[in-house]
Design an enzyme around this catalytic site. Structure first.
Site, PDB file in Angstrom:
ATOM      1  N   ASP A   1      -3.153  14.322 -12.022  1.00  0.00           N
ATOM      2  CA  ASP A   1      -3.632  15.420 -12.861  1.00  0.00           C
ATOM      3  C   ASP A   1      -5.139  15.632 -12.773  1.00  0.00           C
ATOM      4  O   ASP A   1      -5.903  14.745 -12.395  1.00  0.00           O
ATOM      5  CB  ASP A   1      -3.201  15.208 -14.312  1.00  0.00           C
ATOM      6  CG  ASP A   1      -3.576  13.827 -14.848  1.00  0.00           C
ATOM      7  OD1 ASP A   1      -3.627  12.871 -14.053  1.00  0.00           O
ATOM      8  OD2 ASP A   1      -3.800  13.704 -16.067  1.00  0.00           O
TER       9      ASP A   1
ATOM     10  N   GLU B   1      -2.247  11.196 -16.465  1.00  0.00           N
ATOM     11  CA  GLU B   1      -3.072  10.024 -16.758  1.00  0.00           C
ATOM     12  C   GLU B   1      -4.184  10.378 -17.752  1.00  0.00           C
ATOM     13  O   GLU B   1      -4.597   9.546 -18.560  1.00  0.00           O
ATOM     14  CB  GLU B   1      -3.684   9.463 -15.470  1.00  0.00           C
ATOM     15  CG  GLU B   1      -4.348   8.105 -15.635  1.00  0.00           C
ATOM     16  CD  GLU B   1      -5.773   8.160 -16.154  1.00  0.00           C
ATOM     17  OE1 GLU B   1      -6.203   7.198 -16.814  1.00  0.00           O
ATOM     18  OE2 GLU B   1      -6.461   9.179 -15.911  1.00  0.00           O
ATOM     19  N   GLU B   2      -4.641  11.642 -17.679  1.00  0.00           N
ATOM     20  CA  GLU B   2      -5.744  12.059 -18.535  1.00  0.00           C
ATOM     21  C   GLU B   2      -5.308  12.417 -19.957  1.00  0.00           C
ATOM     22  O   GLU B   2      -6.153  12.720 -20.802  1.00  0.00           O
ATOM     23  CB  GLU B   2      -6.464  13.272 -17.915  1.00  0.00           C
ATOM     24  CG  GLU B   2      -7.118  13.002 -16.565  1.00  0.00           C
ATOM     25  CD  GLU B   2      -8.363  12.140 -16.669  1.00  0.00           C
ATOM     26  OE1 GLU B   2      -8.749  11.783 -17.801  1.00  0.00           O
ATOM     27  OE2 GLU B   2      -8.950  11.813 -15.624  1.00  0.00           O
TER      28      GLU B   2
ATOM     29  N   HIS C   1     -15.823  13.230 -14.372  1.00  0.00           N
ATOM     30  CA  HIS C   1     -15.758  14.164 -15.506  1.00  0.00           C
ATOM     31  C   HIS C   1     -17.008  15.054 -15.562  1.00  0.00           C
ATOM     32  O   HIS C   1     -17.435  15.481 -16.629  1.00  0.00           O
ATOM     33  CB  HIS C   1     -15.552  13.415 -16.823  1.00  0.00           C
ATOM     34  CG  HIS C   1     -14.212  12.745 -16.925  1.00  0.00           C
ATOM     35  ND1 HIS C   1     -13.454  12.751 -18.081  1.00  0.00           N
ATOM     36  CD2 HIS C   1     -13.474  12.067 -16.021  1.00  0.00           C
ATOM     37  CE1 HIS C   1     -12.323  12.091 -17.870  1.00  0.00           C
ATOM     38  NE2 HIS C   1     -12.319  11.661 -16.619  1.00  0.00           N
TER      39      HIS C   1
END
Length: 398
Positions: free
Chosen positions: A83, A141-142, A367
């Protein structure tokens, strides 16, 4: 005669350009947690064409792919997350995200490409493999829940004897890896606090209960928990990420909502923090005439590597990049990673893959809207992951 590892490496070198193209495709078409449909079908097509038996789910876009050699042999798993993040990309690269407000800002495109490349190469040498291989392509996962729990529920670890995973790491140079024995990453919990007061005219505060003032005192108190109530030898983080409250400048606020995260690397500390937090929230609220709701959700646990699995990674990495490029990370980090859920069930290890190349501008932190991965790191990742899988399968079961 060439060993299976040498033959595997030759195949990885041969398909490297294709793997880079796959990574660029994934990067250009990022998908948020729970929406990895394009990624799923790209991965599924490649795996099936390579001879893997692929299992899907009706509940999510994850895949479990098996290459069976001998039902009596060991099975090793390799996991990749798929993701992306809700960030507008600003790298200016030719393969930049084509999806507005979404980008692969954490390197999951490289994780997926590396696992796919490793899968392709291992399939080419299926008859020489010393055991069975499973690839776990994981969604979400996020997300706060972490997609690993769903994959485990779908049987991703059934029959698996060991597991490996990696993560792109812009704090190490391309051609390096980072390893860590024991606790590598923190648990990741979330919480919300609602404070209820009583509204009144801003000129007559004594007639109300100021939820903003109560909240300010709570925020101050929560920040004292780590510094004054927890052993400084056991790192912990309590961070407030959002605070919402109030309707007008001349009205005493009657409702405030706070949300935040807690990170620890010690299970005893982790279990006690919610109690400490609520004691502070309750005491302040009651003394000020307010009420509250406190909701605490335990997320992913600490990521704890198995020593013998780390030994395998280091041993194989030395032959690929040299001992001097295998970096002991020494200290854990307070970031969370739901690979930890797999490690609660089977032995395994997680390592950091260096992706920093100043000339290619790939040393930006995760990020971040300018984050990218050096394509030269993909081959390093495939070789170490493939060699580690072979080494594990070649060992005698204990």
């Amino acid at each position: 005669m060439k060993t299976i590892k040498n033959r595997l490496f030759e195949t990885i070198e041969k398909i490297n350009d294709r793997v880079i193209e796959i990574r660029h495709d994934l990067h250009a078409h990022p998908e948020l947690s729970g929406h990895e449909e394009h990624t799923k079908y790209l991965v599924k097509g490649i795996l099936e064409a390579s001879g893997y038996t692929v299992r899907e789910s009706e509940k999510h876009f994850g895949l479990i792919a098996d290459l069976r050699v001998d039902d009596n042999a060991r099975t090793v798993a390799i996991r990749a997350d798929m993701d992306a993040l809700p960030i507008e990309e600003q790298t200016g690269k030719p393969y930049s995200s084509r999806e507005k407000g979404i980008m692969h800002a954490c390197g999951h495109d490289s994780h997926t490409a590396i696992a796919l490349g490793t899968a392709i190469a291992m399939a080419e040498h299926k008859e020489a493999l010393p055991g069975n291989v499973r690839f776990i392509f994981q969604p979400s996962e996020e997300s706060k829940e972490g997609g690993s729990v769903e994959m485990i529920a779908d049987g991703a670890l059934e029959g698996v004897d060991g597991i490996f995973g990696l993560h792109a790491y812009p704090y190490l140079k391309t051609g390096q890896i980072g390893y860590k024995y024991g606790v590598m990453m923190a648990s990741a919990d979330i919480f919300s606090i609602e404070v209820f007061g009583k509204s009144a005219h801003g000129a007559r505060p004594h007639e109300g209960v100021d939820a903003i003032l109560v909240t300010a005192m709570i925020v101050n108190s929560l920040n004292h928990i780590v510094s004054r109530m927890i052993d400084p030898l056991h790192p912990a983080v309590i961070s407030l990420g959002t605070i919402e409250g109030g309707r007008a400048s001349n009205i005493i606020c009657d409702h405030v909502l706070l949300k935040g995260t807690v990170r620890t690397i010690n299970e005893d500390v982790r279990s006690n923090i919610p109690k400490m937090m609520e004691a502070s929230i309750k005491g302040i609220s009651e003394s000020m005439g307010a009420t509250y709701n406190f909701d605490y959700e335990f997320g992913q646990p600490e990521l704890i590597n198995y020593d013998k699995m780390v030994d395998i990674i280091i041993g194989e990495a030395k032959g690929v990049i040299g001992e001097e490029n295998c970096i002991d990370l020494v200290d854990p980090v307070m970031g969370g990673e739901d690979f930890s859920e797999y490690l609660k069930i089977v032995p395994g290890a997680f390592f950091r893959l260096g992706t920093c190349n100043e000339e290619k501008e790939t040393c930006v932190s995760q990020h971040n809207s300018r984050f990218d991965v050096d394509d030269d790191a993909l081959q390093v990742g495939m070789k170490i992951m493939g060699a580690s899988a072979l080494a594990f399968l070649g060992q005698k079961a204990e």
